[in-house]
Write a protein that holds these residues in place. Sequence first.
Motif, PDB file in Angstrom:
ATOM      1  N   ILE A 244      38.427  53.973  51.517  1.00 15.73           N
ATOM      2  CA  ILE A 244      38.051  52.510  51.563  1.00 15.73           C
ATOM      3  C   ILE A 244      36.917  52.265  52.232  1.00 15.73           C
ATOM      4  N   LEU A 245      35.681  51.896  51.556  1.00 19.93           N
ATOM      5  CA  LEU A 245      34.683  51.580  52.111  1.00 19.93           C
ATOM      6  C   LEU A 245      34.759  50.374  53.076  1.00 19.93           C
ATOM      7  N   PRO A 246      34.041  49.958  54.047  1.00 21.21           N
ATOM      8  CA  PRO A 246      34.405  49.031  54.999  1.00 21.21           C
ATOM      9  C   PRO A 246      34.358  47.554  54.380  1.00 21.21           C
ATOM     10  N   ILE A 247      35.326  46.704  54.665  1.00 17.81           N
ATOM     11  CA  ILE A 247      35.582  45.561  53.898  1.00 17.81           C
ATOM     12  C   ILE A 247      35.179  44.263  54.912  1.00 17.81           C
ATOM     13  N   PRO A 248      33.869  43.722  54.525  1.00 13.34           N
ATOM     14  CA  PRO A 248      33.250  42.675  55.307  1.00 13.34           C
ATOM     15  C   PRO A 248      34.389  41.319  55.035  1.00 13.34           C
ATOM     16  N   GLU A 249      34.114  40.615  56.020  1.00 12.33           N
ATOM     17  CA  GLU A 249      35.142  39.193  56.081  1.00 12.33           C
ATOM     18  C   GLU A 249      34.890  38.365  54.831  1.00 12.33           C
ATOM     19  N   THR A 250      33.508  38.576  54.238  1.00 16.02           N
ATOM     20  CA  THR A 250      33.307  37.702  52.961  1.00 16.02           C
ATOM     21  C   THR A 250      34.198  38.157  51.940  1.00 16.02           C
ATOM     22  N   PHE A 251      34.400  39.258  51.635  1.00 15.59           N
ATOM     23  CA  PHE A 251      35.471  39.933  50.768  1.00 15.59           C
ATOM     24  C   PHE A 251      36.824  39.394  50.706  1.00 15.59           C
ATOM     25  N   HIS A 252      37.332  39.221  52.066  1.00 14.71           N
ATOM     26  CA  HIS A 252      38.633  38.320  52.356  1.00 14.71           C
ATOM     27  C   HIS A 252      38.660  37.221  51.918  1.00 14.71           C
ATOM     28  N   GLN A 253      37.633  36.497  51.730  1.00 14.02           N
ATOM     29  CA  GLN A 253      37.844  35.205  51.368  1.00 14.02           C
ATOM     30  C   GLN A 253      37.554  34.892  49.867  1.00 14.02           C
ATOM     31  N   LEU A 254      37.383  36.013  48.964  1.00 13.90           N
ATOM     32  CA  LEU A 254      37.186  35.664  47.635  1.00 13.90           C
ATOM     33  C   LEU A 254      38.546  35.558  46.975  1.00 13.90           C
ATOM     34  N   PRO A 255      38.504  34.678  45.910  1.00 15.77           N
ATOM     35  CA  PRO A 255      39.935  34.398  45.241  1.00 15.77           C
ATOM     36  C   PRO A 255      40.516  35.563  44.630  1.00 15.77           C
ATOM     37  N   ASN A 256      41.976  35.882  44.642  1.00 14.55           N
ATOM     38  CA  ASN A 256      42.750  36.782  44.036  1.00 14.55           C
ATOM     39  C   ASN A 256      42.485  36.805  42.565  1.00 14.55           C
ATOM     40  N   ASN A 257      42.408  38.246  41.993  1.00 15.54           N
ATOM     41  CA  ASN A 257      42.139  38.186  40.610  1.00 15.54           C
ATOM     42  C   ASN A 257      40.708  37.522  40.048  1.00 15.54           C
ATOM     43  N   ASN A 258      40.026  37.082  40.770  1.00 16.45           N
ATOM     44  CA  ASN A 258      38.578  36.696  40.410  1.00 16.45           C
ATOM     45  C   ASN A 258      37.653  37.259  41.545  1.00 16.45           C
ATOM     46  N   ALA A 259      37.617  38.595  42.016  1.00 15.88           N
ATOM     47  CA  ALA A 259      36.768  38.793  42.735  1.00 15.88           C
ATOM     48  C   ALA A 259      35.686  39.873  42.480  1.00 15.88           C
ATOM     49  N   LEU A 260      35.698  41.052  42.811  1.00 13.48           N
ATOM     50  CA  LEU A 260      34.570  42.077  42.612  1.00 13.48           C
ATOM     51  C   LEU A 260      34.940  42.880  41.316  1.00 13.48           C
ATOM     52  N   GLU A 261      34.207  42.189  40.029  1.00 16.52           N
ATOM     53  CA  GLU A 261      34.508  42.548  38.898  1.00 16.52           C
ATOM     54  C   GLU A 261      33.434  43.596  38.551  1.00 16.52           C
ATOM     55  N   GLY A 262      32.185  43.579  38.985  1.00 13.32           N
ATOM     56  CA  GLY A 262      31.208  44.536  38.731  1.00 13.32           C
ATOM     57  C   GLY A 262      30.664  45.259  39.615  1.00 13.32           C
TER      58      GLY A 262
END
Length: 289
Positions: A133-151
């Motif tokens: 698992i690559l490092p996860i920044p705090e910004t990613f924790h704030q993204l909405p569930n099921n609408n996050a990193l698509e691409g």
Amino acid sequence: MSGRLGALILALSTLAACASPALEPSGSWEWREDDPAHGGYSAIEVQPGGHEAIVLSDRGRLVRLRLYRGPKGRIARIESDGGTMLTPPERKQYAFDPEGIAVPPDQSRLFVSTEGQITGVLEYASPDRAPTILPIPETFHQLPNNNALEGLAMDANGALWTTPEDTPGESLPTYIFRGTTWQDGPALPRRGEFAPVGLDFDDTGRLYVLERDLEGILGFRTRVRRFTFAGNEVATEEELFATLPGTHDNLEGIAVWRDDAGELHLTMISDDNFFFFQKTQLVEYDLPN
């Protein structure tokens, strides 16, 4: 002219603009298999030449395809290797929802963007081994569930680019993983109600963004934009096409590649969500160089 008539004329002119895309599809093929695991494909990578591809479902099924092409390079037949399930991360209660893939030129590794209980990017040395698992920044924790990193896409320098599907504001943020950390990338202008669901680079460094918009019972609209950058800013933006609702199914994966003659092409794949009334499509466009 009444206000109502003016609004109608404006709506019709907008519809007409959408009905006249800059590009027309060169072909669309429905891919069928009897395997109940078939479906839900959210990502695709096509190898140079256009004869081999890798697709990934949002349940973690990785399938290698052989694309047999006929006249004018159009797909005539598709064969798959039957697929294999990616090993989920070794983390308790991890909600494994893969959405995007990026493959380096030597195909030595596979990178997968995910959303769910954890939003991040996974690095696979092989499908049968647990990923890093690559490092996860705090910004990613704030993204909405099921609408996050698509691409997810890899540039010529090996950096990983991603963008979330659902964020507020007038621009679409991008995030770039270089070395060991994530950095804020160029902000892409938001145009209309489309949401980004797929990314890829061509061999000249231009970024292609696949976007969709659901128009209720009319179906999905699809748009692809192409960007170049100057440093951390957008230098050029092109809308290659924007379709009417229902032209294609739920296109989520995008791949840009050149054929043996050096011509540029775009292949997309649809996520049927395992619904009987949707289908798995491979849709291709010939691109201007």
